[in-house]
Enzyme design. Structure first.
Site, short mmCIF file in Angstrom:
data_model
loop_
_atom_site.label_atom_id
_atom_site.label_comp_id
_atom_site.label_asym_id
_atom_site.label_seq_id
_atom_site.Cartn_x
_atom_site.Cartn_y
_atom_site.Cartn_z
N THR A 79 1.76 6.98 0.30
CA THR A 79 0.84 5.84 0.12
C THR A 79 0.87 5.80 -1.67
O THR A 79 1.30 6.65 -2.14
CB THR A 79 -0.57 6.06 0.52
OG1 THR A 79 -1.52 5.06 0.11
CG2 THR A 79 -1.02 7.48 -0.22
N ARG B 181 -7.26 10.48 -9.08
CA ARG B 181 -7.84 10.66 -7.79
C ARG B 181 -6.77 10.77 -6.70
O ARG B 181 -5.86 10.39 -6.84
CB ARG B 181 -8.32 9.10 -7.25
CG ARG B 181 -8.97 9.21 -6.12
CD ARG B 181 -8.22 8.56 -4.75
NE ARG B 181 -8.71 8.07 -3.65
CZ ARG B 181 -8.03 7.85 -2.47
NH1 ARG B 181 -6.64 7.43 -2.65
NH2 ARG B 181 -8.63 7.62 -1.48
N THR C 115 -1.18 3.28 3.62
CA THR C 115 -0.53 4.83 4.25
C THR C 115 0.25 4.67 5.26
O THR C 115 -0.12 4.01 6.45
CB THR C 115 -1.57 5.80 4.59
OG1 THR C 115 -2.62 6.16 3.45
CG2 THR C 115 -1.00 7.12 4.82
N SER D 46 0.71 -1.08 -0.07
CA SER D 46 -0.10 0.00 -0.11
C SER D 46 0.93 1.22 0.04
O SER D 46 0.35 2.35 0.07
CB SER D 46 -0.86 -0.02 1.29
OG SER D 46 -0.36 -0.15 2.27
N THR E 181 -5.23 7.14 8.69
CA THR E 181 -4.81 6.00 7.60
C THR E 181 -6.34 5.54 7.48
O THR E 181 -7.05 5.58 8.34
CB THR E 181 -3.89 4.92 8.19
OG1 THR E 181 -3.66 3.82 6.97
CG2 THR E 181 -4.24 4.26 9.36
N GLY E 182 -6.60 4.97 6.27
CA GLY E 182 -7.96 4.40 6.11
C GLY E 182 -8.49 5.05 4.83
O GLY E 182 -7.84 5.02 3.87
#
Length: 356
Positions: free
Chosen positions: A234, A244, A216, A82, A267-268
């Site tokens: 990330t 994006r 991330t 990631s 993060t998420g």
């Protein structure tokens, strides 16, 4: 007796009692926690990143150096696929990178988004601070800037990322990030377009990310004198629509640092979390004296009101070396793991918090 109490002997007795009291009263705020500094805290169990950042501080590097090198280690290691090259291919099969770094003394930020063909995104972000008056550079132009700064063009695609992309195509491009388009994005690949007659479907805000697709590295470093720096890196959301940009490179969303209060990183699901500027909000809570753990929890609770099923977590640390974390409890994600390094710990240590 009164004269004796007021005489030389009496005054000495009075001074002897008051002196230690004054020492206690006049002790600087935070002095009791001085041994808790410096501190390095980062999202997820990215141990090598924590060790690298800590080592930089131990040999005299700055807080910004520690953040850059720590996050950069994850770019090299491709942490969980990631961060860095070879992960999270977009709809076109290309891997692009987002990163930011923030100086809590000057409040300067350097950030890049949709960075193409350059591996060291956090390094490029640092150069935005050092060599420009800007804050955020994006896309192809960010890549051109990176080359001017001496970074080489490199292919970010790997056999693994090509395999992930190929498998996604074979699954009718599921999941994806489109809605209200034709053909039906929940059943087939694009190219998609807006229908002639738009009928909007009511969709619940549900994260497409999970603990198996966590993203991330976010890092907060607080030096021995309380100086704060933060950063993120990330490769974004897998199968994202090209162009994006999520929360990671946005100051106050991905991370935030202020040497008068503390630092935080998130993060998420960045598409949801960036709407709430969680890192900025957490630092402001800490500025008001809120405990770091509670500050993180309050930020998570605020997002829950609007997106109860979002996937995300926040780490927080204040300038005395206290730290904490919080996460949103959803199926498959009930605990959040993060790394902490400080003089109070014998080595960089993985810690766990139960989600709320």
């Amino acid at each position: 007796m009164a004269a004796a109490a007021g005489g030389p002997g009496g005054r000495s007795w009075w001074r002897g009692l008051v002196a230690p009291l004054l020492l206690v009263v006049l002790q600087p705020a935070g002095a009791a926690s001085a041994s808790a500094l410096p501190v390095v805290i980062n999202t997820w169990a990215f141990r090598k990143a924590a060790e690298t950042a800590w080592r930089v501080l131990q040999v005299g590097g700055s807080e910004l150096d520690a953040v850059e090198r720590g996050c950069g280690q994850c770019e090299i290691d491709q942490c969980d696929g990631s961060v860095g090259y070879g992960g999270s291919p977009d709809e076109s099969g290309e891997t692009t990178l987002d990163a930011m770094i923030m100086d809590g003394n000057t409040m300067e930020v350097g950030a890049v988004a949709d960075l193409r063909r350059v591996k060291n995104a956090i390094g490029v972000a640092r150069k935005v601070i050092e060599y420009t008056k800007h804050t955020l550079l994006v896309g192809e132009s960010a890549s051109l800037f990176a080359v001017r700064m001496g970074f080489p063009y490199e292919d970010l695609t790997t056999q693994k990322s090509l395999s992930v992309y190929s498998e996604w195509l074979n699954q009718s491009c599921q999941p994806n990030y489109w809605k209200n388009v034709v053909p039906d994005s929940s059943k087939s690949c694009g190219p998609y377009k807006r229908p002639e007659k738009v009928t909007y479907k009511e969709e619940q805000t549900i994260s497409q990310r999970s603990v198996h697709n966590h993203d991330t590295i976010g890092m907060v470093v607080i030096g021995g004198s309380g100086t704060v720096a933060s950063g993120t890196s990330t490769n974004g959301a897998v199968h994202k629509i090209p162009g994006r940009v999520g929360d990671s490179p946005i100051a106050g969303a991905g991370s935030y640092a202020d040497s008068t209060a503390g630092g935080a990183a998130a993060t998420g699901d960045g598409d949801i979390m960036m709407r709430f500027l969680p890192s900025y909000q957490a630092v402001e809570y800490m500025r008001m004296g809120t405990d770091p753990t509670v500050a993180c929890q309050k930020v998570i609770s605020r997002i829950q009101k609007y997106a109860p099923k979002f996937f995300g977590a926040v780490i927080c640390a204040n300038t005395t070396g206290s730290y904490g974390a919080a996460c949103n409890k959803i199926p498959g994600f009930t605990q959040f793991h993060f790394m902490v390094s400080s003089p109070l710990l014998s080595q960089p240590t993985e810690q766990v918090v139960d989600c709320i």
